[in-house]
Design a protein around this motif. Structure first.
Motif, short mmCIF file in Angstrom:
data_model
loop_
_atom_site.label_atom_id
_atom_site.label_comp_id
_atom_site.label_asym_id
_atom_site.label_seq_id
_atom_site.Cartn_x
_atom_site.Cartn_y
_atom_site.Cartn_z
N ARG A 34 53.21 71.58 24.94
CA ARG A 34 52.56 70.38 25.45
C ARG A 34 53.53 69.34 25.99
O ARG A 34 53.12 68.28 26.45
CB ARG A 34 51.75 69.74 24.33
CG ARG A 34 52.62 69.27 23.20
CD ARG A 34 51.95 68.16 22.48
NE ARG A 34 52.11 68.24 21.05
CZ ARG A 34 51.58 67.33 20.24
NH1 ARG A 34 50.86 66.36 20.73
NH2 ARG A 34 51.77 67.43 18.95
N CYS A 54 53.07 55.99 34.77
CA CYS A 54 51.66 56.17 34.39
C CYS A 54 51.41 57.46 33.62
O CYS A 54 50.46 57.58 32.88
CB CYS A 54 50.80 56.17 35.65
SG CYS A 54 51.14 57.58 36.72
N GLU A 55 52.26 58.45 33.84
CA GLU A 55 52.11 59.79 33.25
C GLU A 55 50.78 60.44 33.59
O GLU A 55 50.23 61.22 32.81
CB GLU A 55 52.33 59.75 31.73
CG GLU A 55 53.74 59.28 31.38
CD GLU A 55 54.02 59.32 29.90
OE1 GLU A 55 54.11 60.43 29.37
OE2 GLU A 55 54.12 58.24 29.28
N MET A 56 50.21 60.11 34.74
CA MET A 56 48.99 60.78 35.18
C MET A 56 48.93 60.95 36.70
O MET A 56 47.87 61.10 37.27
CB MET A 56 47.76 60.05 34.66
CG MET A 56 47.79 58.56 34.88
SD MET A 56 46.52 57.74 33.93
CE MET A 56 45.35 57.50 35.25
N CYS A 74 55.52 64.48 35.62
CA CYS A 74 54.52 64.19 34.58
C CYS A 74 53.30 65.08 34.73
O CYS A 74 52.43 65.10 33.88
CB CYS A 74 54.09 62.72 34.63
SG CYS A 74 52.97 62.31 36.01
N LEU A 75 53.20 65.80 35.87
CA LEU A 75 52.02 66.64 36.12
C LEU A 75 52.32 68.11 35.91
O LEU A 75 51.64 68.97 36.45
CB LEU A 75 51.47 66.40 37.54
CG LEU A 75 50.85 65.03 37.80
CD1 LEU A 75 50.22 64.99 39.20
CD2 LEU A 75 49.78 64.70 36.76
N PHE A 77 53.97 70.88 32.66
CA PHE A 77 54.60 71.07 31.36
C PHE A 77 55.93 71.79 31.59
O PHE A 77 56.05 72.61 32.51
CB PHE A 77 53.67 71.85 30.44
CG PHE A 77 52.38 71.12 30.19
CD1 PHE A 77 52.36 69.95 29.42
CD2 PHE A 77 51.18 71.55 30.75
CE1 PHE A 77 51.19 69.24 29.21
CE2 PHE A 77 50.00 70.85 30.55
CZ PHE A 77 50.00 69.69 29.77
N ILE B 3 55.39 61.56 19.08
CA ILE B 3 54.51 62.04 20.14
C ILE B 3 53.05 61.72 19.83
O ILE B 3 52.26 61.45 20.73
CB ILE B 3 54.75 63.55 20.41
CG1 ILE B 3 54.28 63.92 21.80
CG2 ILE B 3 54.11 64.41 19.35
CD1 ILE B 3 54.78 65.27 22.26
N VAL B 8 49.88 58.69 26.30
CA VAL B 8 49.46 59.66 27.31
C VAL B 8 50.11 61.02 27.05
O VAL B 8 50.93 61.48 27.83
CB VAL B 8 49.80 59.16 28.73
CG1 VAL B 8 48.84 59.74 29.75
CG2 VAL B 8 49.80 57.65 28.81
N LYS B 9 49.80 61.63 25.92
CA LYS B 9 50.39 62.93 25.59
C LYS B 9 49.29 63.91 25.22
O LYS B 9 48.37 63.58 24.45
CB LYS B 9 51.35 62.80 24.39
CG LYS B 9 52.42 61.75 24.55
CD LYS B 9 53.47 62.13 25.60
CE LYS B 9 54.43 60.94 25.79
NZ LYS B 9 55.25 61.08 27.00
N ALA B 10 49.41 65.13 25.72
CA ALA B 10 48.42 66.16 25.44
C ALA B 10 48.44 66.56 23.97
O ALA B 10 49.47 66.45 23.30
CB ALA B 10 48.70 67.39 26.31
N PRO B 46 46.64 65.76 34.03
CA PRO B 46 46.20 64.41 33.65
C PRO B 46 45.04 64.44 32.65
O PRO B 46 45.00 63.62 31.73
CB PRO B 46 45.75 63.76 34.97
CG PRO B 46 46.25 64.63 36.06
CD PRO B 46 46.64 65.96 35.50
N LEU B 48 44.50 66.61 30.35
CA LEU B 48 45.05 66.93 29.03
C LEU B 48 45.84 65.75 28.47
O LEU B 48 45.74 65.41 27.29
CB LEU B 48 45.96 68.16 29.10
CG LEU B 48 45.33 69.47 29.55
CD1 LEU B 48 46.33 70.62 29.44
CD2 LEU B 48 44.09 69.80 28.75
N SER B 49 46.63 65.11 29.34
CA SER B 49 47.44 63.98 28.89
C SER B 49 46.57 62.84 28.38
O SER B 49 46.91 62.15 27.44
CB SER B 49 48.34 63.48 30.03
OG SER B 49 49.29 64.48 30.36
N LEU B 50 45.44 62.63 29.05
CA LEU B 50 44.51 61.58 28.63
C LEU B 50 43.60 62.06 27.50
O LEU B 50 42.74 61.32 27.02
CB LEU B 50 43.66 61.11 29.82
CG LEU B 50 44.45 60.42 30.94
CD1 LEU B 50 43.59 60.27 32.19
CD2 LEU B 50 44.96 59.07 30.48
#
Ligand SMILES: Cc1cc2nc3c(=O)[nH]c(=O)nc-3n(C[C@H](O)[C@H](O)[C@H](O)COP(=O)(O)OP(=O)(O)OC[C@H]3O[C@@H](n4cnc5c(N)ncnc54)[C@H](O)[C@@H]3O)c2cc1C
Ligand code: FES
Ligand code: FES
Lengths: 174, 293
Positions: A34, A54-56, A74-75, A77, B3, B8-10, B46, B48-50
């Motif tokens: 992850r 933003c990590e998105m 960030c998009l 893994f 973590i 914003v972490k999966a 995104p 998953l991160s959200l």
């Protein structure tokens, strides 16, 4: 032959070993599936020039080159990048390929706090490697996914425009 | 920072990289629920991160060669699911035989997202605001689906069922999309209205017409960002068939949109405004179609 076995579902947070070439050096690291590439670069490899905003996918601060093309770190893994070649702002700086862009950003005050700058430079380099002589409109378009909270963009566009001119007058696109 | 505390972490998941379609399908079948295929990841990561989604297994399909490549097959262009958005711009076969997709591609997200996002992923996700799913409708494309019982082809008209809901069954993959080859007597047009370049459209539209000289023999018009699914506007299409795209018929087609579209209520864009924008966009595109540009 499936290659998949159910035991893979146990211990989802166990780390796996990934190998890639970062800034010309072969590296291996242990990551949990992850963990995003940006976190791996910044935390495990201590390459903190790549920024996490933003990590998105919205701000462009985390852009790196993956197999030669600009992507958001960030998009993805880190496990997805296993076997890939990655260049971060540190590598691009070291090799000198963006020295002209960096000098022009500096000269024109195209950075203030500098948070957006690594992403801006990676994207500018991407644009200039695809289009030899982009219009200002093309430049704005290419930067549409890069946020800058400080400069108001004008100086950034000026700097990229100037480098595009200089590079095409020098007769190359690289 | 731990973590778990980070914003914003999966959530934790296992990861499997499939080498063939069979491996991917088999892994999905054996792992059961809460599994996702990952292609470009430009929508999934995104999510998953959200933590909008928290699958326990990700099956990476990007190393499956069978899902790659663009080639002619009979009267169709076969576009492999893994074709990246940037390749829709750079691949000569797309420009020649599926020019509507080529025209739509620059409007999909930003350059770096186009470097990773895939055509198959976009169609599978079926975001009603996305360009490519809507264009498969205008193009009368067919979606090739690989599943446990083999492959089948579903017409785009039968593929998009509801909001983010398609004819894909759990565990099935899109292998490719088949697009009928663009012909000399055809014309196309595409555009969208956005607040900012690269944003999802307020309203977007693409069309493909078959003509005899100036006369429209057939036309398929598809809108996006107008409801729960990409939407063909059959009422407007019907008013245009047999016409020379004169001002009166264009006005009639614009008026027909009232019956074809029922935009949902949203705070940002009231339905009446979206309908108005759709009429403006349709008028513009039909004007361009008439000029042949
Ligand atoms: C900032 C930003 C802006 C964007 N703007 C736009 C835009 O303007 N227009 C637009 O259209 N898109 C936009 N996108 C989304 C982008 O185009 C995605 O790339 C695309 O929607 C999904 O493709 P992907 O390959 O990345 O799929 P993924 O994110 O990997 O997957 C998306 C979903 O599809 C499934 N899936 C993927 N491939 C397959 C397959 N072959 N078979 C079955 N299921 C599959 C996955 O399981 C997942 O559920 C934007 C994204 C970001 C982050
Ligand atoms: S941190 Fe990746 S786009 Fe903002
Ligand atoms: S210089 Fe501060 S965000 Fe761009």
């Amino acid at each position: 032959m499936s290659g998949f076995d159910e035991s893979m579902l146990d211990g989802a947070d166990e780390t796996v070993r990934v190998r890639f070439v970062v800034n010309g050096r072969r590296v291996a690291c242990e990551v949990a599936p992850r963990e995003t590439l940006v976190d791996c670069l910044r935390n495990a490899l201590e390459l903190t020039g790549t920024h996490a905003g933003c990590e998105m996918g919205a701000c462009g601060a985390c852009l790196v080159q993956l197999d030669g093309r600009a992507v958001h770190s960030c998009l993805m893994f880190a496990v997805q990048a296993d076997g890939a070649e990655i260049n971060t702002i540190e590598g691009l700086t070291e090799s000198g390929v963006i020295a002209d862009l960096q000098a022009e950003f500096h000269r024109r005050n195209a950075l203030q706090c500098g948070f957006c700058t690594p992403g801006m430079l990676v994207n500018a380099q991407e644009l200039l490697s695809q289009v030899a002589r982009p219009s200002r409109e093309d430049i704005r378009d290419a930067l549409s996914g890069n946020y800058c909270r400080c400069t108001g963009y004008e100086a950034i566009v000026d700097a990229i425009d100037a480098v595009a001119k200089a590079r095409s007058e020098a007769g190359g696109t690289t | 920072m731990d973590i778990e505390e980070a914003a914003v972490k999966a959530r934790a998941f296992s990861y499997f990289r499939a080498a063939t379609i069979d491996q991917a399908l088999d892994a999905h079948a054996r792992a059961g629920d809460d599994v996702r295929f990952i292609a470009g990841g430009q929508s999934l990561v995104p999510a998953l991160s959200l933590r909008l989604q928290a699958p326990r297994l990700l099956i990476d399909i990007t190393h499956i060669d069978e899902l790659r490549g663009v080639r002619r097959e009979g009267g169709y262009l076969r576009i492999g699911a893994l074709t990246r958005h940037c390749e829709m711009l750079s691949e000569p076969l797309i420009a020649e035989f599926a020019p509507l997709l080529h025209a739509a591609a620059p409007f999909v997200a930003h350059p770096a997202i186009r470097n990773r996002g895939t055509f198959g992923g976009s169609v599978a996700l079926a975001d009603p605001a996305s360009e490519f799913p809507a264009m498969t409708l205008a193009l009368e494309a067919e979606i090739e689906i690989a599943g446990a019982t083999g492959t089948r082809r579903v017409k785009a008209d039968d593929f998009f069922l509801d909001l983010f809901e398609t004819a894909l069954q759990p565990g099935e993959l899109i292998a490719a999309v088949y697009v009928p080859l663009f012909k000399a007597d055809q014309r196309f047009a595409f555009d969208e209205l956005t607040r900012r370049r690269g944003d999802y459209a307020l309203v977007g539209c693409g069309m493909l017409a078959t003509c005899t000289g100036e006369r429209i023999d057939d036309i398929r018009i598809s809108f996006f960002s107008v409801g729960n699914t990409p939407t063909r506007v059959k009422g407007a299409e019907a008013t245009l068939i047999g016409s020379n795209l004169d001002a009166e018929r264009i006005a009639a087609a614009q008026a027909a949109l009232d019956g074809d579209l029922a935009p949902p209520d949203s705070d940002e864009v009231p339905p009446a405004m979206r309908l108005h924008l759709a009429r403006v966009l349709l008028g513009r595109l039909l004007g361009r179609l008439k000029e042949g540009v």
